[in-house]
Scaffold this motif. Sequence first.
Motif, PDB file in Angstrom:
ATOM      1  N   ASP B  88      55.832 -42.364  34.977  1.00 40.38           N
ATOM      2  CA  ASP B  88      55.309 -41.070  34.518  1.00 40.38           C
ATOM      3  C   ASP B  88      54.931 -40.165  35.684  1.00 40.38           C
ATOM      4  N   SER B  89      54.962 -40.731  36.877  1.00 43.57           N
ATOM      5  CA  SER B  89      54.649 -39.928  38.058  1.00 43.57           C
ATOM      6  C   SER B  89      55.637 -38.781  38.163  1.00 43.57           C
ATOM      7  N   SER B  90      55.106 -37.587  38.240  1.00 44.37           N
ATOM      8  CA  SER B  90      55.973 -36.409  38.247  1.00 44.37           C
ATOM      9  C   SER B  90      55.116 -35.178  38.490  1.00 44.37           C
ATOM     10  N   PHE B  91      55.768 -34.033  38.484  1.00 46.16           N
ATOM     11  CA  PHE B  91      55.088 -32.743  38.606  1.00 46.16           C
ATOM     12  C   PHE B  91      55.126 -32.103  37.227  1.00 46.16           C
ATOM     13  N   TYR B  92      53.961 -31.809  36.690  1.00 47.61           N
ATOM     14  CA  TYR B  92      53.880 -31.232  35.349  1.00 47.61           C
ATOM     15  C   TYR B  92      53.431 -29.772  35.464  1.00 47.61           C
ATOM     16  N   ILE B  93      54.142 -28.892  34.780  1.00 42.37           N
ATOM     17  CA  ILE B  93      53.833 -27.461  34.850  1.00 42.37           C
ATOM     18  C   ILE B  93      53.709 -26.896  33.438  1.00 42.37           C
ATOM     19  N   CYS B  94      52.710 -26.070  33.236  1.00 41.11           N
ATOM     20  CA  CYS B  94      52.566 -25.420  31.943  1.00 41.11           C
ATOM     21  C   CYS B  94      52.956 -23.942  32.071  1.00 41.11           C
ATOM     22  N   SER B  95      53.265 -23.357  30.944  1.00 43.55           N
ATOM     23  CA  SER B  95      53.590 -21.936  30.895  1.00 43.55           C
ATOM     24  C   SER B  95      52.978 -21.370  29.628  1.00 43.55           C
ATOM     25  N   ALA B  96      52.485 -20.161  29.737  1.00 44.90           N
ATOM     26  CA  ALA B  96      51.884 -19.509  28.579  1.00 44.90           C
ATOM     27  C   ALA B  96      52.597 -18.195  28.292  1.00 44.90           C
ATOM     28  N   ARG B  97      52.839 -17.965  27.014  1.00 47.97           N
ATOM     29  CA  ARG B  97      53.508 -16.724  26.616  1.00 47.97           C
ATOM     30  C   ARG B  97      52.461 -15.755  26.081  1.00 47.97           C
ATOM     31  N   ASP B  98      52.399 -14.596  26.725  1.00 48.88           N
ATOM     32  CA  ASP B  98      51.409 -13.585  26.361  1.00 48.88           C
ATOM     33  C   ASP B  98      51.651 -13.091  24.932  1.00 48.88           C
ATOM     34  N   ARG B  99      50.602 -13.172  24.148  1.00 48.74           N
ATOM     35  CA  ARG B  99      50.690 -12.756  22.744  1.00 48.74           C
ATOM     36  C   ARG B  99      51.065 -11.284  22.612  1.00 48.74           C
ATOM     37  N   ARG B 100      50.632 -10.480  23.574  1.00 46.93           N
ATOM     38  CA  ARG B 100      50.827  -9.033  23.460  1.00 46.93           C
ATOM     39  C   ARG B 100      52.145  -8.578  24.088  1.00 46.93           C
ATOM     40  N   THR B 101      52.456  -9.095  25.284  1.00 49.67           N
ATOM     41  CA  THR B 101      53.626  -8.613  26.028  1.00 49.67           C
ATOM     42  C   THR B 101      54.846  -9.515  25.910  1.00 49.67           C
ATOM     43  N   ALA B 102      54.637 -10.739  25.450  1.00 58.01           N
ATOM     44  CA  ALA B 102      55.700 -11.761  25.358  1.00 58.01           C
ATOM     45  C   ALA B 102      56.159 -12.253  26.726  1.00 58.01           C
ATOM     46  N   ASP B 103      55.471 -11.884  27.803  1.00 59.93           N
ATOM     47  CA  ASP B 103      55.818 -12.376  29.129  1.00 59.93           C
ATOM     48  C   ASP B 103      55.364 -13.826  29.305  1.00 59.93           C
ATOM     49  N   TYR B 104      56.075 -14.537  30.169  1.00 60.44           N
ATOM     50  CA  TYR B 104      55.710 -15.910  30.489  1.00 60.44           C
ATOM     51  C   TYR B 104      54.982 -15.944  31.831  1.00 60.44           C
ATOM     52  N   THR B 105      53.920 -16.721  31.877  1.00 57.07           N
ATOM     53  CA  THR B 105      53.220 -16.954  33.142  1.00 57.07           C
ATOM     54  C   THR B 105      53.068 -18.453  33.316  1.00 57.07           C
ATOM     55  N   PHE B 106      53.365 -18.916  34.533  1.00 58.78           N
ATOM     56  CA  PHE B 106      53.320 -20.350  34.799  1.00 58.78           C
ATOM     57  C   PHE B 106      52.052 -20.744  35.524  1.00 58.78           C
ATOM     58  N   GLY B 107      51.607 -21.963  35.237  1.00 56.34           N
ATOM     59  CA  GLY B 107      50.505 -22.526  35.992  1.00 56.34           C
ATOM     60  C   GLY B 107      51.003 -23.022  37.335  1.00 56.34           C
ATOM     61  N   SER B 108      50.090 -23.465  38.161  1.00 54.59           N
ATOM     62  CA  SER B 108      50.434 -23.893  39.519  1.00 54.59           C
ATOM     63  C   SER B 108      50.904 -25.339  39.588  1.00 54.59           C
ATOM     64  N   GLY B 109      50.865 -26.031  38.455  1.00 57.58           N
ATOM     65  CA  GLY B 109      51.408 -27.380  38.422  1.00 57.58           C
ATOM     66  C   GLY B 109      50.387 -28.461  38.727  1.00 57.58           C
ATOM     67  N   THR B 110      50.687 -29.660  38.253  1.00 59.25           N
ATOM     68  CA  THR B 110      49.854 -30.846  38.508  1.00 59.25           C
ATOM     69  C   THR B 110      50.751 -31.969  38.992  1.00 59.25           C
ATOM     70  N   ARG B 111      50.423 -32.486  40.160  1.00 57.84           N
ATOM     71  CA  ARG B 111      51.171 -33.628  40.702  1.00 57.84           C
ATOM     72  C   ARG B 111      50.471 -34.903  40.238  1.00 57.84           C
ATOM     73  N   LEU B 112      51.127 -35.651  39.364  1.00 55.65           N
ATOM     74  CA  LEU B 112      50.566 -36.906  38.858  1.00 55.65           C
ATOM     75  C   LEU B 112      51.225 -38.085  39.562  1.00 55.65           C
ATOM     76  N   THR B 113      50.397 -38.946  40.128  1.00 51.65           N
ATOM     77  CA  THR B 113      50.880 -40.180  40.748  1.00 51.65           C
ATOM     78  C   THR B 113      50.191 -41.351  40.075  1.00 51.65           C
ATOM     79  N   VAL B 114      50.975 -42.228  39.510  1.00 54.04           N
ATOM     80  CA  VAL B 114      50.433 -43.409  38.838  1.00 54.04           C
ATOM     81  C   VAL B 114      50.713 -44.621  39.714  1.00 54.04           C
ATOM     82  N   VAL B 115      49.634 -45.321  40.067  1.00 54.70           N
ATOM     83  CA  VAL B 115      49.796 -46.475  40.977  1.00 54.70           C
ATOM     84  C   VAL B 115      49.483 -47.788  40.266  1.00 54.70           C
TER      85      VAL B 115
END
Lengths: 112, 115
Positions: B88-115
């Motif tokens: 499951d170790s990977s880089f996870y990124i979220c994106s949100a779609r603006d309710r008003r403009t319909a534009d997408y904005t991305f988060g800065s990401g999360t680096r998950l490392t499972v040991v």
Amino acid sequence: KQEVTQIPAALSVPEGENLVLNCSFTDSAIYNLQWFRQDPGKGLTSLLLIQSSQREQTSGRLNASLDKSSGRSTLYIAASQPGDSATYLCAVHTGANSKLTFGKGITLSVRP
Amino acid sequence: GAVVSQHPSWVICKSGTSVKIECRSLDFQATTMFWYRQFPKQSLMLMATSNEGSKATYEQGVEKDKFLINHASLTLSTLTVTSAHPEDSSFYICSARDRRTADYTFGSGTRLTVV
């Protein structure tokens, strides 16, 4: 199923050079196309968004074009700088469910 | 401009534990948020789409019981990786779609490392 292709996977150019990054997609029924920049270990920054009815968009040294019928887009970077070094991702928005389909990106290195 | 705050930016966890990642739209309302996974030198792969107040829609091949998504408000969505394993170790990124403009904005990401 929409597929987005970006070739080459990596590109290295000397500073000051003008360059073109290519993106192709298989399904021309898109709402829009977007170019993003991703720095190592970071999220995505939107560079340019082209609506399906538009032919191009410009922002500073960047110009993106769209030829929907042929399934192609290009990102033109003028007078490249070392700070432009990053991965450039192309994504198309298709379908009513608002999905973005991404290419694998082109990793650009601008040498000083 | 629109900002999406994603945290943590990186996390290391032991195999078998659960990890929660938050994605918050700071100055806009997001009716739809998207969760992506990115392997090294690969593209972003959409995992699921979440709409505020309803169950998430998962892409084919994504285990919904393993990747729990909650979108309880118009500004917050969470992804919980349950019983994490090294794969499951990977880089996870979220994106949100603006309710008003319909534009997408991305988060800065999360680096998950499972040991």
